[in-house]
Each structure stands twice: as C-alpha cells, then as structure tokens.
Design a protein around this motif. Structure first.
Motif, PDB file in Angstrom:
ATOM      1  N   ASN A 256       0.568  25.574  56.733  1.00  0.00           N
ATOM      2  CA  ASN A 256       0.735  26.833  57.460  1.00  0.00           C
ATOM      3  C   ASN A 256       1.027  26.513  58.922  1.00  0.00           C
ATOM      4  O   ASN A 256       0.264  25.790  59.568  1.00  0.00           O
ATOM      5  CB  ASN A 256      -0.552  27.657  57.383  1.00  0.00           C
ATOM      6  CG  ASN A 256      -0.878  28.071  55.962  1.00  0.00           C
ATOM      7  OD1 ASN A 256      -0.124  28.798  55.322  1.00  0.00           O
ATOM      8  ND2 ASN A 256      -2.015  27.598  55.454  1.00  0.00           N
ATOM      9  N   LEU A 258       1.732  28.231  62.612  1.00  0.00           N
ATOM     10  CA  LEU A 258       1.547  29.485  63.335  1.00  0.00           C
ATOM     11  C   LEU A 258       2.026  29.330  64.776  1.00  0.00           C
ATOM     12  O   LEU A 258       1.576  28.431  65.493  1.00  0.00           O
ATOM     13  CB  LEU A 258       0.062  29.876  63.328  1.00  0.00           C
ATOM     14  CG  LEU A 258      -0.569  30.048  61.943  1.00  0.00           C
ATOM     15  CD1 LEU A 258      -2.081  30.027  62.057  1.00  0.00           C
ATOM     16  CD2 LEU A 258      -0.076  31.339  61.309  1.00  0.00           C
ATOM     17  N   ASP A 259       2.926  30.180  65.192  1.00  0.00           N
ATOM     18  CA  ASP A 259       3.361  30.206  66.588  1.00  0.00           C
ATOM     19  C   ASP A 259       2.352  31.005  67.404  1.00  0.00           C
ATOM     20  O   ASP A 259       1.909  32.077  66.989  1.00  0.00           O
ATOM     21  CB  ASP A 259       4.754  30.826  66.706  1.00  0.00           C
ATOM     22  CG  ASP A 259       5.823  29.948  66.078  1.00  0.00           C
ATOM     23  OD1 ASP A 259       5.748  28.714  66.253  1.00  0.00           O
ATOM     24  OD2 ASP A 259       6.718  30.484  65.406  1.00  0.00           O
ATOM     25  N   ASP A 338      -0.127  37.947  53.272  1.00  0.00           N
ATOM     26  CA  ASP A 338       0.610  38.522  54.398  1.00  0.00           C
ATOM     27  C   ASP A 338      -0.364  38.887  55.504  1.00  0.00           C
ATOM     28  O   ASP A 338      -1.402  39.518  55.251  1.00  0.00           O
ATOM     29  CB  ASP A 338       1.378  39.776  53.959  1.00  0.00           C
ATOM     30  CG  ASP A 338       2.565  39.449  53.072  1.00  0.00           C
ATOM     31  OD1 ASP A 338       3.208  38.408  53.302  1.00  0.00           O
ATOM     32  OD2 ASP A 338       2.836  40.221  52.134  1.00  0.00           O
ATOM     33  N   ASP A 343       4.051  37.150  59.430  1.00  0.00           N
ATOM     34  CA  ASP A 343       3.824  35.816  58.879  1.00  0.00           C
ATOM     35  C   ASP A 343       3.059  35.909  57.564  1.00  0.00           C
ATOM     36  O   ASP A 343       2.545  36.955  57.186  1.00  0.00           O
ATOM     37  CB  ASP A 343       3.038  34.953  59.865  1.00  0.00           C
ATOM     38  CG  ASP A 343       3.887  34.544  61.069  1.00  0.00           C
ATOM     39  OD1 ASP A 343       5.111  34.372  60.885  1.00  0.00           O
ATOM     40  OD2 ASP A 343       3.326  34.391  62.165  1.00  0.00           O
TER      41      ASP A 343
END
Length: 382
Positions: A256, A258-259, A338, A343
């Motif tokens: 995963n 993540l920004d 979700d 994302d």
C-alpha cells in the motif's frame, strides 16, 4: 545509495565478511540512443548468492553479459578478483554461465555434456572421470550419465547445465533466469536444489531473475534494477520490509502506497496528513520539513481490519473505509478497502477463523496497523 557489507544470514555460509569477487564501477552500456545500463556500481562478494532482480527490459541480462564478456561496456570498470576485465575475451575470464535455454549438446550424453568444458581445459583420464562423477552426484543425476538431453525432464536438463558449468571450477557462476522455462512446482524444487548446491560448492553465484519470490528465497543479497539503474541493494528482509523507493515497494510483493504531507513530529514519530486518515505516522528517521510531500508504504500482511465500533490500539495508524472486494487465496484472504480520497488499501488476513465472519463487500471497517511497519519512501512525483 550505500551498499551494506556482505553479512549473510545465519546458516547460509560460515563467512561473516568476504572479499569482493566481482566489482563494477560506473558501468554504462548503450545500444544506439538507448542507455540500458546507466552508471551502475555494484560489489558481489566471494561465496555470495547474489541476485539481480528487475522487470523485463531493465538491463539485468545485459549486465550479466558484460560480466561474462559477451558485451562490452561503453564506460566504467568490471573487475573479477580485483583485475579489470574490460576488453578481456570470455574464454579468459574465470566465469561460467547457465542460460535459461540450457544450451546442452543434444547429440552428447549427460556425462559428455558435463565433461565437455573439462576436456577443452585438457583434463583427461581418472581426473576427468572423478570430476564429472562428483558433479553429477552433486546435482543428483549420477544414474542418468548415459542418457541424452531429450530423455530428461526440463528440471533434469537444467541440473545438467549447472553441473557442466560448475565442473570447470569457475570463481563466479552467472545464472540468467535459469528456472524461467519451468513450471511453478518444479521451479520451487529447483530453488531448493540451487541453494543446496551453492552452499556445498561455495562458488559465488550471480543470479538474474524477474521473479520476486525467487530472489527473496535464494539470495544472500538482492540488487533491484529499474530502467538501467539500481534502486536498492540489500538483504532480502531489508528490501522487502524497508523498500527504499516507490518502485521497489510496488515491484516486490504487494504494498500500500499512500501520498501524504508531513504535518509535524510527535516524540519519535513523524506525523503525516493524508486524505481520509484518522492517524498516519512513521518512525522518526530521515529528516523532512513541515509540509513536505512524501509517500508512505505498509505491507498488506501488517494491516488489521476492525469493526467500526472496535477499539484500535492507541497510537496505531488508522483509516475508515468500506470493503470493496474479498478474495480467498487459501492460507489468507485479501481485502480491498476503499478509503476517502479515492485510494484503496489492501489487507491480507490469515484464515484462522471462518472466512464468512471476517467481512464482506460493502461492509464499513476500520483499517489499522502498528506505525513501526510504516516506511517513508520520500518525495512523490507530481
């Protein structure tokens, strides 16, 4: 990028430190206007099972061919046992290569295939018989000596190719996706055989593969390549658990990503802000300024699913979302959740309870994990 010294896993080899067997410095290779290996520096240590891992077209096979002498670099040095090999023909390098295609002589018996390189070196008589016999026993094909390649399975042919390459006594054995043509079950069997053979003979193995699991299983260390460059060099557990770049995190296994933005520091944690998050944090380490755009990653097996009313351990990273997909994979079930912001997070949950009790599509859940397992990858692309 710094490269760790060779400290192999306990039980793989008795060495704790070893001299450099193959050293590459600033190696570059171009074909027409395409740079396929770009300013690459690497050290492979004596007695090491070292894998070069990357997708098709990343330059890993070209790198192997330059070490073997089949291709010549446009820049840089390639040293074997401290001697520069640039310009030295393949037959004068103490290196042998095992190819994916086996490259056995179909008209020769297994014994003659293994003996071929030794005969070219002038080995005859009792010494020849002894060496061939030892190497056929090494690959557990002593009773197949009189057969021809067409009478062998794919796995047996590959073991003959390995015996032939090792019989000549090279300091360095290069293996170019040698298990790529085999089925999944046979690949796993041959992986164990390769580990055993390398451990018994102690020869340095430089192994090229695009198979992430294969590299993790076999290797003392792994170099991950992408578009001609090294993304990371490290022990399998480091490359998997602490990927250095977004590419490594996404290429090896499932991750995963993540920004987020740096929002502050709380004790030994860097606090991050991301869409839909309740809390996202990573261990304090690499310095970042407030507001910096970063990417964080966590492996799906570290992620826990909780009911919306369940209590999550204090300080854990946490998102609230909705289950989109549930995929049963045998030992575990994969959940795609979700989360706000568009994302999705993936969680692997071990099947230690009834699968139908763990969640279903459309169900709201809380996704959480220990922040110790969050890894900061650095700046993201715009």
């Amino acid at each position: 990028m710094t490269e760790p010294g060779f400290r192999p896993a306990q039980g793989r080899t008795p060495d704790t430190y070893a001299p450099v067997e193959a050293g590459l410095s600033g190696v570059t290779k171009r074909f027409a206007d395409q740079t396929v290996v770009d300013d690459l520096t690497l050290r492979v240590h004596e007695g090491e099972f070292f894998s070069v891992l990357g997708p098709s077209g990343c330059g890993k096979t070209t790198l192997l061919r330059m070490i073997a002498g089949f291709e010549h670099p446009d820049a840089g040095r390639i040293e074997l046992d401290g001697v520069d090999m640039v310009g030295v023909p393949p037959y004068r390098r103490d290196v042998n290569t095992v190819f994916q295609s086996y490259a056995l002589f179909p008209h020769m018996t297994v014994w003659d295939n293994v003996a071929y390189g030794l005969k070219r070196k002038g080995v005859r008589g009792a010494d020849l018989r002894k060496t061939v016999g030892e190497h056929l026993d090494l690959v557990r094909l002593g009773t197949f000596a009189k057969r021809r390649p067409a009478q062998l399975s794919g796995g047996q042919q590959q073991r003959v190719a390995i015996a032939r390459a090792l019989a000549a006594g090279p300091r360095l054995l290069l293996l170019d996706e040698p298990l790529g043509a085999l089925d999944a079950v046979l690949r796993k069997e041959l992986q164990i055989e390769l580990m055993r053979i390398q451990r018994e003979v102690g020869t340095t193995f430089l192994y090229v593969t695009h198979d992430q699991e294969e590299a993790l299983v076999l290797s003392h260390r792994i170099a991950v390549m992408n578009a001609g460059r090294l993304e990371q060099v490290g022990y399998p557990e480091d490359v998997y658990e602490r990927p250095a770049t977004r590419f490594v995190a996404g290429f090896i296994g499932t991750s995963n990503i993540l920004d987020a933005h740096v929002s502050g520091v709380d004790g030994r944690w860097v606090e991050l802000t991301a869409p839909g998050m309740t809390r996202l944090r990573v261990p304090l380490g690499t310095p970042f300024a407030h507001g910096d755009r970063v990417a964080a990653t966590v492996r799906p097996e570290k992620v826990h699913l909780h009911g919306v009313d369940d209590e999550v351990p204090t300080g854990w990273c946490e998102f609230t979302g909705t289950v989109r997909d549930v995929v049963y994979t045998g030992s575990s079930t994969q959940y795609v959740v979700d989360v706000p912001g568009g994302d999705a997070l993936v969680a692997f949950v071990q099947n230690t309870r009834r699968v139908d009790d763990a969640g279903s599509p459309g169900q709201p859940v809380r996704v959480a994990w220990d922040p110790e397992f969050t890894v900061l990858l650095g700046g993201t692309d715009d």
